[in-house]
Design an enzyme around this catalytic site. Structure first.
Site, PDB file in Angstrom:
ATOM      1  N   GLY A 176      37.494  47.275  42.444  1.00 43.31           N
ATOM      2  CA  GLY A 176      38.982  47.179  43.001  1.00 43.31           C
ATOM      3  C   GLY A 176      38.808  47.399  43.936  1.00 43.31           C
ATOM      4  O   GLY A 176      37.498  48.610  44.280  1.00 43.31           O
ATOM      5  N   CYS A 177      39.193  47.125  45.253  1.00 45.36           N
ATOM      6  CA  CYS A 177      39.095  47.860  46.408  1.00 45.36           C
ATOM      7  C   CYS A 177      39.782  49.427  46.535  1.00 45.36           C
ATOM      8  O   CYS A 177      38.939  49.748  46.862  1.00 45.36           O
ATOM      9  CB  CYS A 177      40.213  47.148  47.695  1.00 45.36           C
ATOM     10  SG  CYS A 177      41.896  47.356  46.876  1.00 45.36           S
ATOM     11  N   TYR A 178      40.618  49.833  45.886  1.00 45.55           N
ATOM     12  CA  TYR A 178      40.745  51.645  45.932  1.00 45.55           C
ATOM     13  C   TYR A 178      39.857  52.186  44.860  1.00 45.55           C
ATOM     14  O   TYR A 178      39.268  52.895  45.367  1.00 45.55           O
ATOM     15  CB  TYR A 178      42.179  51.818  45.000  1.00 45.55           C
ATOM     16  CG  TYR A 178      43.744  51.517  46.118  1.00 45.55           C
ATOM     17  CD1 TYR A 178      43.459  52.040  47.667  1.00 45.55           C
ATOM     18  CD2 TYR A 178      44.678  50.873  45.620  1.00 45.55           C
ATOM     19  CE1 TYR A 178      44.645  51.715  48.179  1.00 45.55           C
ATOM     20  CE2 TYR A 178      45.466  49.978  46.516  1.00 45.55           C
ATOM     21  CZ  TYR A 178      46.435  51.113  47.538  1.00 45.55           C
ATOM     22  OH  TYR A 178      47.143  50.635  48.718  1.00 45.55           O
TER      23      TYR A 178
END
Length: 340
Positions: free
Chosen positions: A151-153
């Site tokens: 994921g981006c986070y």
């Protein structure tokens, strides 16, 4: 030329895959599924892609269409690919697979159920996916035919924290991750909390104490974290600011040198004493990192900026696909952002 199918191509990550792959010298998109947009020309939904895909039309998902591709990207909402992937694998398709959702990122099905609120439907497949953060987990790709792109986070947090954890430079408990994301991270479908009037001139924290990316950040970074995401009034970008206690003597120069060693030769990681900016990474597969030690308070601060649709999603997925397909990792990707 490798044939490519994108499942869920009508969403933002799917559209970004289409944009990146339009210039990829070794991959060609032959199938782009999007059940809600089936029958719609790609250029009608996304005019910026019209010149690259003048004949391509979104289609409904059909197993046989996808199974014939050399490479399949899954750009579906969390929970969907775990229902679709097993039949594809059982069909004996030889396609290499990159999943952009969270379905196969976590090692433990029980952890998935706790944080996502539902039992995993294909727990037997969890062990067959490499974790797709090449800068930190490239050695897990050997022999893998499937990758779960982070994921981006978690990408931003892990890139900032993992080198410090692995070097024993910080304590691995009590780590705080504050991160802000652009609105595209919520996906293309309209939602009340992501409309223009809601987001414009606002800045809000959400997912307090229970955001589902928490266990992935912990798994990828090796640290126990308190994670608080924020929604920023911008289209794209992630800025993660991480705070940790040093495990011994620390100074800023030493932290930056540690980063420089950890990411030496990595084409998509820029280490600098500059404060990272989301706009500097816009449209690229790049991550910008820095760190500080504050002797006054005794905290280590580590920061990472990236494009949530680039290095945080579709760019990283193409980077992983390049590895799976035996291509140079940077093929078709750029580390240079778009500015202004």
């Amino acid at each position: 030329m490798l044939s490519v199918a994108i499942v869920g191509a009508s969403g933002y990550t799917g559209a970004e895959l289409l944009r990146i792959l339009a210039a990829h010298p070794a991959m060609a998109v032959v199938v782009a599924t999007g059940d809600t947009q089936a029958g719609t020309a790609v250029g009608d939904l996304y005019p910026h892609l019209g010149a690259a895909y003048p004949e391509l039309v979104f289609s409904r998902y059909e197993l046989n269409d996808v199974a014939g591709a050399d490479l399949v990207f899954f750009a579906l909402p969390h929970g969907a690919s775990q229902r679709i992937l097993p039949p594809l694998l059982e069909a004996g398709a030889g396609a290499r697979i990159v999943d952009l959702a969270a379905d196969f990122r976590l090692n433990d099905a029980a952890v998935y159920e706790h944080w996502y609120g539902e039992a995993h439907e294909a727990p037997a497949q969890l062990g067959s996916f490499a974790y797709g953060l090449p800068e930190l987990y490239r050695d897990t790709f050997g022999g893998a035919a499937a990758v779960a792109a982070p994921g981006c986070y978690p990408t931003a947090a892990a890139l900032a924290l993992a080198p410090l954890v692995r070097a024993g430079a910080i304590e691995t408990s009590g780590v705080v991750v504050d991160a802000a994301s652009g609105v595209s991270g919520a996906g293309r479908p309209a939602k009340p909390h992501t409309s223009f009037c809601t987001v414009d001139e606002d800045f809000v924290a959400y997912g307090l104490l229970d955001h589902r990316h928490t266990p992935e950040i912990e798994q990828a970074s090796g640290a126990g974290v308190l994670f608080t995401p924020h929604l920023a009034p911008m289209s794209r970008g992630i800025l993660a600011t991480c705070y940790a206690r040093p495990a011994g003597a620390a100074d800023t120069d030493g932290l930056l040198a540690l980063y420089a060693d950890a990411y030496a030769g990595e084409p998509f990681v820029t280490v600098s004493d500059r404060s990272p900016s989301t706009k500097a990474t816009l449209g690229s597969n790049s991550a910008h990192l820095t760190a500080r030690y504050d002797s006054r308070t005794g905290w280590v601060m580590a920061l990472c900026a990236l494009d949530n649709l680039g290095k945080g999603a579709s760019g990283q997925a193409v980077q992983c696909a390049n590895v799976l397909c035996g291509l140079h990792e940077a093929t078709g990707l750029t580390s240079v952002g778009v500015y202004p």
